[in-house]
Design an enzyme around this catalytic site. Structure first.
Site, PDB file in Angstrom:
ATOM      1  N   HIS A   1      34.413  33.951  43.736  1.00 54.65           N
ATOM      2  CA  HIS A   1      33.568  34.280  42.590  1.00 54.65           C
ATOM      3  C   HIS A   1      32.878  35.603  42.888  1.00 54.65           C
ATOM      4  CE1 HIS A   1      31.078  33.168  39.000  1.00 54.65           C
ATOM      5  NE2 HIS A   1      30.336  34.131  39.518  1.00 54.65           N
ATOM      6  N   CYS A   2      33.167  36.602  42.050  1.00 57.65           N
ATOM      7  CA  CYS A   2      32.463  37.885  42.174  1.00 57.65           C
ATOM      8  C   CYS A   2      31.792  38.158  40.838  1.00 57.65           C
ATOM      9  CB  CYS A   2      33.421  38.994  42.574  1.00 57.65           C
ATOM     10  SG  CYS A   2      34.919  39.087  41.568  1.00 57.65           S
ATOM     11  N   VAL A   3      32.288  39.086  40.067  1.00 60.73           N
ATOM     12  CA  VAL A   3      31.782  39.249  38.707  1.00 60.73           C
ATOM     13  C   VAL A   3      32.182  38.062  37.842  1.00 60.73           C
ATOM     14  CG1 VAL A   3      31.919  40.698  36.650  1.00 60.73           C
ATOM     15  CG2 VAL A   3      31.752  41.755  38.891  1.00 60.73           C
TER      16      VAL A   3
END
Length: 422
Positions: free
Chosen positions: A278-280
């Site tokens: 999970h990043c952006v």
């Protein structure tokens, strides 16, 4: 006499809200113009700050909640709430870039501190498991602001043709399209299709463990010999041969049995098929290809925009030489701002290129980022090239087969019913 029936008291209908009104967190009607009125928490914080007293943690949280609740913009049928994490990039990024363009030393200090501040904020929110739109706002606003500076400062100098501008604009639109696709459903799991998955009960009595609510268990709580077919194509079957395996695949928060390689995203608060990271956005089975496509288009567009800008402000010099030696670039404010934006784009592009390289390596070895981190913690993976490559060996089927499986992620196939599996 017959008793007179009392008429039911009709509840007064709520008046429609105008564009500047809203219902606050206390359930009361409020107005955007009264954003600084009746704020006891803010008054208390200012009083303690003026008297050189420390603020209590609960006071800071109440002030933050009040500000986030009152930060709204006028909209039809009531003011809309704005996430407070969107605002800092819109204000700080132009200020920092303009300050960095004043002098070479200021540029070095600002461009060095910006990645450090972004990483600090990432680890702060990641450790607290908080959802934030800061990085999405920073990414989108960076794209828009770099394009604005390019149109305002670089294009008027006459060295960028219409074809080159059209290619850069198409690249920007493709980035936004791929990012929009990557922000959609990454493959969320839900227990709507399996109503038999009730809550788990694991009381321990006299050294015996009882399981309840798992598919494949009978009335006595013992497990059947059949196994459940995984609902994701290409994943291995979820074996229900032992209670330990069932408990490992069971998600108590989502109340379902996770298929192989699925994981619970603690930021999104839901399980995702073939969870990568999970990043952006949450990258899973259904949007991993769009995420890779967004990264590749961004890298190509960014390098192309950087080369056009350097060819304009540092004439008759190669791309690599102009990055480190461009005499007279700070003599003009327009060229100085363009050069500062170039270096900002280079820093962002280098970070995205590293993420892109890691993703390509993981796809080639058929591992996810979560599996890599888990293998490093448990020391079960095989590390190559100083840890750049981590091969768990669990799902690796060879380079071509791994990429073939990645190219078919998210496709829906007809699954064999669980009753046919013996």
């Amino acid at each position: 006499m017959k008793p007179v029936k009392k008429k039911k008291t009709e509840e007064p209908e709520l008046e429609p809200l105008c564009c500047c009104e809203y219902i606050d967190r206390n359930g009361e009607k409020n107005h955007v113009a009264a954003c600084l009125c009746d704020c006891q928490d803010l008054d208390e914080g200012c009083d303690r700050w003026l008297t050189c007293q420390s603020l209590r943690p609960e006071t800071c949280e109440r002030i933050t909640d009040t500000i986030s609740d009152r930060l709204r913009i006028p909209w039809l049928r009531g003011a809309k709430k704005v996430n407070i994490s969107i605002v800092p990039p819109l204000v700080l990024l132009p200020v920092f870039l303009h300050v960095a363009s004043w002098h070479f030393l200021l540029g070095v200090v600002v461009l060095t501190s910006l990645p450090m501040l972004a990483l600090w904020y990432y680890y702060l929110t990641h450790r607290r498991k908080e959802q934030t739109l800061f990085f999405l706002s920073l990414g989108l606003f960076s794209l828009g602001y770099m394009y604005y500076v390019f149109l305002r400062e670089v294009v008027p100098q006459g060295r960028v043709g219409p074809t080159q501008l059209a290619l850069l604009t198409c690249g920007l639109l493709l980035i936004l399209l791929a990012l929009y696709r990557a922000k959609k459903n990454p493959g969320y799991l839900s227990n709507d299709k399996s109503p038999s998955n009730s809550q788990i009960e694991c009381p321990v009595k006299k050294g015996q463990e009882k399981t309840k609510g798992f598919p494949g268990t009978d009335a006595s709580g013992s497990l059947n010999n059949r196994t459940l077919k995984d609902d994701v194509r290409g994943s291995s079957r979820v074996g229900l041969d032992s209670p330990a395996k069932v408990k490992e695949d069971w998600c108590a928060k989502c109340q379902l049995v996770r298929p192989a390689r699925a994981w619970h995203c603690r930021i999104c608060g839901i399980c995702v098929r073939r969870m990568d990271h999970h990043c952006v956005c949450c990258v899973g089975e259904s949007n991993h290809q769009a995420f890779i496509l967004a990264l590749s288009i961004f890298l190509l567009t960014s390098v192309y925009g950087i080369s056009l800008t350097l060819n304009t402000i540092c004439r008759d010099r190669s791309l690599f030489t102009a990055l480190f030696y461009c005499p007279g670039v700070y003599a003009n404010y327009s060229s100085a701002l363009s050069f500062t934006c170039v270096w900002y784009s280079v820093i962002i592009t280098a970070g995205m290129a590293y993420i892109f390289l890691i993703q390509l390596i993981n796809i080639s070895y058929n591992v996810t980022e979560r599996e890599v981190q888990q293998a490093l913690r448990q020391k079960t993976g095989r590390r190559l090239l100083c840890g750049l490559i981590v091969d768990t060996g669990q799902y690796n089927r060879g380079f071509l087969r791994n990429w073939l499986q990645f190219s078919t992620l998210g496709t829906h196939t007809v699954h064999t019913p669980a009753e046919d599996i013996v």
